[in-house]
Scaffold this motif. Structure first.
Motif, PDB file in Angstrom:
ATOM      1  N   ARG A 293     -53.902  45.580  12.892  1.00  0.00           N
ATOM      2  CA  ARG A 293     -53.099  44.580  13.473  1.00  0.00           C
ATOM      3  C   ARG A 293     -51.852  44.829  14.042  1.00  0.00           C
ATOM      4  O   ARG A 293     -51.396  44.828  14.950  1.00  0.00           O
ATOM      5  CB  ARG A 293     -53.007  43.406  12.717  1.00  0.00           C
ATOM      6  CG  ARG A 293     -52.552  42.072  13.167  1.00  0.00           C
ATOM      7  CD  ARG A 293     -52.528  40.973  12.166  1.00  0.00           C
ATOM      8  NE  ARG A 293     -52.224  39.794  13.014  1.00  0.00           N
ATOM      9  CZ  ARG A 293     -53.201  39.074  13.383  1.00  0.00           C
ATOM     10  NH1 ARG A 293     -54.251  39.159  13.004  1.00  0.00           N
ATOM     11  NH2 ARG A 293     -52.861  37.788  13.966  1.00  0.00           N
TER      12      ARG A 293
ATOM     13  N   MET B  21     -38.681  34.122  23.123  1.00  0.00           N
ATOM     14  CA  MET B  21     -39.025  34.632  21.560  1.00  0.00           C
ATOM     15  C   MET B  21     -38.286  33.621  20.621  1.00  0.00           C
ATOM     16  O   MET B  21     -38.894  33.269  19.743  1.00  0.00           O
ATOM     17  CB  MET B  21     -38.666  36.008  21.379  1.00  0.00           C
ATOM     18  CG  MET B  21     -39.359  37.017  22.270  1.00  0.00           C
ATOM     19  SD  MET B  21     -40.949  37.010  21.784  1.00  0.00           S
ATOM     20  CE  MET B  21     -41.176  37.624  20.199  1.00  0.00           C
ATOM     21  N   PHE B  22     -36.913  33.237  20.890  1.00  0.00           N
ATOM     22  CA  PHE B  22     -36.270  32.436  19.917  1.00  0.00           C
ATOM     23  C   PHE B  22     -36.919  31.104  20.022  1.00  0.00           C
ATOM     24  O   PHE B  22     -37.059  30.520  18.949  1.00  0.00           O
ATOM     25  CB  PHE B  22     -34.935  32.362  20.142  1.00  0.00           C
ATOM     26  CG  PHE B  22     -34.079  33.525  19.648  1.00  0.00           C
ATOM     27  CD1 PHE B  22     -33.884  34.799  20.319  1.00  0.00           C
ATOM     28  CD2 PHE B  22     -33.567  33.249  18.436  1.00  0.00           C
ATOM     29  CE1 PHE B  22     -33.269  35.705  19.976  1.00  0.00           C
ATOM     30  CE2 PHE B  22     -32.822  34.265  17.643  1.00  0.00           C
ATOM     31  CZ  PHE B  22     -32.768  35.553  18.376  1.00  0.00           C
TER      32      PHE B  22
ATOM     33  N   LEU C 215     -41.924  28.797  13.171  1.00  0.00           N
ATOM     34  CA  LEU C 215     -41.273  28.454  11.772  1.00  0.00           C
ATOM     35  C   LEU C 215     -41.167  27.364  11.280  1.00  0.00           C
ATOM     36  O   LEU C 215     -41.551  26.785  10.146  1.00  0.00           O
ATOM     37  CB  LEU C 215     -39.933  28.986  11.865  1.00  0.00           C
ATOM     38  CG  LEU C 215     -39.182  29.202  10.635  1.00  0.00           C
ATOM     39  CD1 LEU C 215     -39.627  30.509  10.048  1.00  0.00           C
ATOM     40  CD2 LEU C 215     -37.605  29.527  11.039  1.00  0.00           C
TER      41      LEU C 215
ATOM     42  N   TYR D  23     -41.820  34.741   1.640  1.00  0.00           N
ATOM     43  CA  TYR D  23     -41.753  34.301   3.119  1.00  0.00           C
ATOM     44  C   TYR D  23     -40.289  34.322   3.698  1.00  0.00           C
ATOM     45  O   TYR D  23     -39.905  34.921   4.512  1.00  0.00           O
ATOM     46  CB  TYR D  23     -42.706  32.950   3.469  1.00  0.00           C
ATOM     47  CG  TYR D  23     -43.014  32.965   4.620  1.00  0.00           C
ATOM     48  CD1 TYR D  23     -41.759  32.366   5.620  1.00  0.00           C
ATOM     49  CD2 TYR D  23     -44.128  33.131   5.340  1.00  0.00           C
ATOM     50  CE1 TYR D  23     -42.288  32.183   7.054  1.00  0.00           C
ATOM     51  CE2 TYR D  23     -44.533  33.274   6.578  1.00  0.00           C
ATOM     52  CZ  TYR D  23     -43.397  32.369   7.616  1.00  0.00           C
ATOM     53  OH  TYR D  23     -43.850  32.335   8.879  1.00  0.00           O
TER      54      TYR D  23
ATOM     55  N   LYS E 264     -36.535  40.037   8.990  1.00  0.00           N
ATOM     56  CA  LYS E 264     -37.045  39.887  10.491  1.00  0.00           C
ATOM     57  C   LYS E 264     -35.961  39.366  11.353  1.00  0.00           C
ATOM     58  O   LYS E 264     -35.711  40.153  12.342  1.00  0.00           O
ATOM     59  CB  LYS E 264     -38.387  39.064  10.293  1.00  0.00           C
ATOM     60  CG  LYS E 264     -38.748  38.890  11.889  1.00  0.00           C
ATOM     61  CD  LYS E 264     -39.900  38.124  12.059  1.00  0.00           C
ATOM     62  CE  LYS E 264     -40.309  38.099  13.422  1.00  0.00           C
ATOM     63  NZ  LYS E 264     -41.630  37.279  13.826  1.00  0.00           N
TER      64      LYS E 264
ATOM     65  N   VAL F  39     -34.206  40.870  14.610  1.00  0.00           N
ATOM     66  CA  VAL F  39     -34.258  40.375  15.754  1.00  0.00           C
ATOM     67  C   VAL F  39     -33.032  40.143  16.385  1.00  0.00           C
ATOM     68  O   VAL F  39     -32.753  40.297  17.905  1.00  0.00           O
ATOM     69  CB  VAL F  39     -34.934  39.037  15.744  1.00  0.00           C
ATOM     70  CG1 VAL F  39     -34.950  38.056  16.861  1.00  0.00           C
ATOM     71  CG2 VAL F  39     -36.466  39.256  15.421  1.00  0.00           C
TER      72      VAL F  39
ATOM     73  N   ILE G  48     -31.957  43.176  17.937  1.00  0.00           N
ATOM     74  CA  ILE G  48     -32.941  43.778  18.985  1.00  0.00           C
ATOM     75  C   ILE G  48     -32.044  42.794  20.296  1.00  0.00           C
ATOM     76  O   ILE G  48     -31.926  43.405  21.454  1.00  0.00           O
ATOM     77  CB  ILE G  48     -34.315  43.109  19.090  1.00  0.00           C
ATOM     78  CG1 ILE G  48     -34.987  44.048  18.113  1.00  0.00           C
ATOM     79  CG2 ILE G  48     -35.070  42.977  20.502  1.00  0.00           C
ATOM     80  CD1 ILE G  48     -36.432  43.877  17.565  1.00  0.00           C
TER      81      ILE G  48
ATOM     82  N   SER H  57     -43.689  40.636  10.744  1.00  0.00           N
ATOM     83  CA  SER H  57     -44.352  39.560  11.176  1.00  0.00           C
ATOM     84  C   SER H  57     -45.881  39.329  10.837  1.00  0.00           C
ATOM     85  O   SER H  57     -46.409  38.469  10.600  1.00  0.00           O
ATOM     86  CB  SER H  57     -44.277  39.486  12.854  1.00  0.00           C
ATOM     87  OG  SER H  57     -42.848  39.683  13.232  1.00  0.00           O
ATOM     88  N   ALA H  58     -46.514  40.513  10.798  1.00  0.00           N
ATOM     89  CA  ALA H  58     -47.889  40.598  10.610  1.00  0.00           C
ATOM     90  C   ALA H  58     -47.993  40.321   8.812  1.00  0.00           C
ATOM     91  O   ALA H  58     -48.931  39.761   8.559  1.00  0.00           O
ATOM     92  CB  ALA H  58     -48.428  41.996  11.031  1.00  0.00           C
TER      93      ALA H  58
HETATM   94  C1  HEM Z   1     -37.955  40.482  18.861  1.00  0.00           C
HETATM   95  C2  HEM Z   1     -38.543  39.426  18.788  1.00  0.00           C
HETATM   96  C3  HEM Z   1     -39.456  38.978  18.046  1.00  0.00           C
HETATM   97  C4  HEM Z   1     -40.841  39.517  17.761  1.00  0.00           C
HETATM   98  C5  HEM Z   1     -41.139  41.134  18.512  1.00  0.00           C
HETATM   99  C6  HEM Z   1     -41.812  38.971  17.075  1.00  0.00           C
HETATM  100  C7  HEM Z   1     -43.042  39.442  16.936  1.00  0.00           C
HETATM  101  C8  HEM Z   1     -43.922  38.383  16.107  1.00  0.00           C
HETATM  102  C9  HEM Z   1     -45.409  38.872  15.962  1.00  0.00           C
HETATM  103  C10 HEM Z   1     -45.902  39.864  16.675  1.00  0.00           C
HETATM  104  C11 HEM Z   1     -45.950  37.782  15.324  1.00  0.00           C
HETATM  105  C12 HEM Z   1     -47.662  37.475  15.099  1.00  0.00           C
HETATM  106  C13 HEM Z   1     -47.771  38.301  13.803  1.00  0.00           C
HETATM  107  C14 HEM Z   1     -49.190  38.046  13.431  1.00  0.00           C
HETATM  108  O1  HEM Z   1     -49.887  37.143  13.782  1.00  0.00           O
HETATM  109  O2  HEM Z   1     -49.850  39.199  12.920  1.00  0.00           O
HETATM  110  C15 HEM Z   1     -45.026  36.752  15.141  1.00  0.00           C
HETATM  111  C16 HEM Z   1     -44.938  35.721  14.404  1.00  0.00           C
HETATM  112  C17 HEM Z   1     -43.960  34.780  14.196  1.00  0.00           C
HETATM  113  N1  HEM Z   1     -42.588  34.814  14.518  1.00  0.00           N
HETATM  114 FE1  HEM Z   1     -41.926  36.261  15.492  1.00  0.00          FE
HETATM  115  N2  HEM Z   1     -41.048  37.670  16.797  1.00  0.00           N
HETATM  116  C18 HEM Z   1     -39.939  37.902  17.287  1.00  0.00           C
HETATM  117  C19 HEM Z   1     -38.900  36.827  17.164  1.00  0.00           C
HETATM  118  C20 HEM Z   1     -38.985  35.748  16.364  1.00  0.00           C
HETATM  119  C21 HEM Z   1     -37.946  34.740  16.176  1.00  0.00           C
HETATM  120  C22 HEM Z   1     -36.650  34.792  16.702  1.00  0.00           C
HETATM  121  C23 HEM Z   1     -38.607  33.775  15.396  1.00  0.00           C
HETATM  122  C24 HEM Z   1     -37.789  32.647  14.777  1.00  0.00           C
HETATM  123  C25 HEM Z   1     -36.674  32.274  15.091  1.00  0.00           C
HETATM  124  C26 HEM Z   1     -39.802  34.072  14.958  1.00  0.00           C
HETATM  125  C27 HEM Z   1     -40.832  33.457  13.992  1.00  0.00           C
HETATM  126  C28 HEM Z   1     -42.142  33.882  13.929  1.00  0.00           C
HETATM  127  C29 HEM Z   1     -42.871  33.001  13.023  1.00  0.00           C
HETATM  128  C30 HEM Z   1     -42.493  31.749  12.323  1.00  0.00           C
HETATM  129  C31 HEM Z   1     -44.153  33.676  13.205  1.00  0.00           C
HETATM  130  C32 HEM Z   1     -45.535  33.283  12.579  1.00  0.00           C
HETATM  131  C33 HEM Z   1     -45.683  34.071  11.158  1.00  0.00           C
HETATM  132  C34 HEM Z   1     -46.700  33.302  10.439  1.00  0.00           C
HETATM  133  O3  HEM Z   1     -47.882  33.654  10.752  1.00  0.00           O
HETATM  134  O4  HEM Z   1     -46.344  32.883   9.330  1.00  0.00           O
HETATM  135  N3  HEM Z   1     -39.954  35.359  15.659  1.00  0.00           N
HETATM  136  N4  HEM Z   1     -43.727  37.330  15.571  1.00  0.00           N
END
Ligand code: HEM
Length: 112
Positions: free
Chosen positions: A7, A37-38, A45, A57, A64, A68, A71, A106-107
């Motif tokens: 994954r 993304m934000f 979230l 978590y 994370k 971010v 980045i 994230s994964a």
């Molecule tokens: C460079 C920026 C970011 C990248 C590359 C990124 C990447 C990812 C990826 C690949 C997933 C899916 C993971 C999966 O299903 O296996 C994910 C889920 C998620 N991301 Fe991000 N993300 C970024 C920024 C953010 C930000 C800024 C937030 C919150 C303010 C955030 C909150 C979340 C949440 C809550 C999930 C769901 C995780 C879960 O299954 O509980 N992400 N992100």
């Protein structure tokens, strides 16, 4: 474990491939991507927090979020015309590492 690694490699590959194409467009596209993304991340979230999450978590998500921010900051700085090529290359190398770790975290969040 194999499912998790597959994954991460799949998502990281997609990010690197598509991200590279987007990056070549303009600073505006980069800024829109960061904003998107934000916004979508905050929505994700709220959905997860609403259902209740273990304390691990919060710890992983905090890590994370710090990466971010790195980045996002570098994406904006690197897009500036005043940034020297040498500095831009150095900053983008650091962001590639942060980006991969963000995808791996994230994964992992998904498994909690
Ligand atoms: C460079 C920026 C970011 C990248 C590359 C990124 C990447 C990812 C990826 C690949 C997933 C899916 C993971 C999966 O299903 O296996 C994910 C889920 C998620 N991301 Fe991000 N993300 C970024 C920024 C953010 C930000 C800024 C937030 C919150 C303010 C955030 C909150 C979340 C949440 C809550 C999930 C769901 C995780 C879960 O299954 O509980 N992400 N992100």
């Amino acid at each position: 474990m194999l499912e998790y690694c597959s994954r991460v490699i799949h998502i990281a590959g997609a990010v690197a491939l598509i991200g590279g194409l987007f990056r070549a467009q303009s600073a505006l596209v980069t800024a829109l991507a960061v904003a998107g993304m934000f916004a979508s991340g905050l929505y994700n979230l709220m959905l997860r927090m609403g259902a209740g999450v273990p304390k691990e978590y919060h710890m992983l998500f905090g890590l994370k979020f710090l990466l971010v921010l790195h980045i996002a900051a570098v994406s904006i700085l690197a897009a500036k015309a005043s940034t020297s090529e040498e500095k831009r290359t150095r900053m983008l190398k650091g962001v590639m590492i942060s980006g991969f770790v963000v995808v791996a975290l994230s994964a992992a969040l998904r498994t909690l």
